[in-house]
Design an enzyme around this catalytic site. Structure first.
Site, short mmCIF file in Angstrom:
data_model
loop_
_atom_site.label_atom_id
_atom_site.label_comp_id
_atom_site.label_asym_id
_atom_site.label_seq_id
_atom_site.Cartn_x
_atom_site.Cartn_y
_atom_site.Cartn_z
N ASP A 8 -2.08 2.14 0.76
CA ASP A 8 -2.12 2.96 1.97
C ASP A 8 -3.57 3.05 2.47
O ASP A 8 -4.52 2.82 1.70
CB ASP A 8 -1.57 4.34 1.66
CG ASP A 8 -1.72 5.32 2.81
OD1 ASP A 8 -1.31 4.98 3.93
OD2 ASP A 8 -2.29 6.40 2.58
N LYS A 213 8.05 1.88 4.52
CA LYS A 213 7.12 1.07 3.73
C LYS A 213 7.86 0.43 2.55
O LYS A 213 7.56 -0.70 2.15
CB LYS A 213 5.96 1.92 3.24
CG LYS A 213 5.01 2.38 4.34
CD LYS A 213 3.78 3.09 3.78
CE LYS A 213 2.84 3.56 4.87
NZ LYS A 213 1.60 4.17 4.33
N ASN A 239 4.91 9.58 3.85
CA ASN A 239 5.33 8.28 4.38
C ASN A 239 5.12 7.16 3.38
O ASN A 239 5.56 6.03 3.61
CB ASN A 239 4.60 7.97 5.69
CG ASN A 239 3.10 7.88 5.54
OD1 ASN A 239 2.50 8.59 4.73
ND2 ASN A 239 2.47 7.02 6.33
#
Length: 284
Positions: A8, A213, A239
């Site tokens: 990320d 994701k 997320n």
């Protein structure tokens, strides 16, 4: 054996100055030198990620828009899952009606209302009026971070986009008012065609219900013929959960919420302490 790592960006690879430290850059290069496929997995647009890495000499696969897009290291689009066109109009219309600052991510640009800074300035003024002691430094920093992205195109209204033949992959709604964000979350969670995730304290993000994701990581491992058990993932927010729960080895950043930490195999250092590098060097 880890053959692929998904990383990320915000709150993870990027430090408090929204930069990638030399220590993290060297760790990524060392991972690649050891045969590990490095993938950046973010809510940002792929072209924004390319801008961040431009001077580093590093090229990676990019899972963008919280999994709605996958771009190859050469920048070509490999796969995308756009939001339904009619559904997107309903999203834009409601957000404008409720005076939200929002961003629409396409493959070419990030569309944002021209009055966006004014909308957020009004919110900050209301916060100050309600609490004279509040420090606004963090609020202004959050605003500046949104507008620091590469590829923003300003529009008068979402109607400017209705005649354009382009796909929309992600819609980010931003507000400093918790009740406003809560109202938006309650409204959009009823849309069966959408998924809704939170990537930072002041936002929620909307994508196609099949975009995540985790789903993008699964698709990419199939493409690269890598078993999912031989993957690693590191992130700091909600997320990221879908890829953290899917990867064979997962790490939460030291600055992540407790729920994210509890969902991972391990906890690495924070994003101000080169937590990504610390995680990479634990397996190469």
């Amino acid at each position: 054996m880890v053959k692929l790592i998904a990383i990320d960006l915000d709150g993870t690879l990027l430090n408090e100055r929204n930069e990638i430290s030399n220590t993290n850059l060297e760790a990524i290069k060392d991972a690649q030198a050891n045969g590990v496929e490095v993938v950046i997995a973010t809510g940002r647009a792929h072209f924004d990620v390319q801008s961040i890495f431009q001077a580093t000499g590093i090229n990676t696969w990019i899972i963008g828009a919280n999994g709605a897009t996958i771009h190859q290291p050469n920048g070509e689009l490999f796969h995308s899952t756009p939001i339904d066109k009619e559904e997107s109009k309903k999203i834009f219309s409601w957000l404008e009606q409720e005076n939200f600052y929002y961003e629409i991510l396409s493959n070419q640009s990030i569309f944002s209302p021209k009055n966006g800074r004014d909308l957020l300035a009004v919110e900050i003024d209301r916060i100050i009026s309600a609490n004279k002691e509040v420090s606004t430094d963090d609020l202004h920093e959050a605003v500046n971070k949104q507008f620091s992205q590469t590829g923003i195109t300003f529009m008068d209204t979402y109607h400017d986009l209705t005649e354009l033949d382009i796909d929309f992959y992600n819609v980010l709604a931003f507000s400093f008012h918790e009740e406003k964000l809560g109202k938006g979350w309650e409204h959009f969670k009823q849309f069966e065609g959408l998924s809704i995730v939170k990537s930072a304290h002041h936002n929620f993000e909307l994508e196609h219900r099949n975009a995540s994701k985790g789903n993008a990581l699964k698709m990419l491992t199939n493409k690269l013929n890598i078993d999912i058990s031989n993957t690693a993932a590191v992130g700091d927010n909600y997320n990221d959960l879908s890829m953290l729960q899917l990867a064979g080895k997962s790490a939460a950043m030291g600055n992540a919420p407790s729920e994210i930490k509890e969902s991972c195999n391990e906890i690495t250092l924070s994003n101000t302490e080169d937590g990504v590098a610390h995680f990479i060097y634990s397996f190469i």
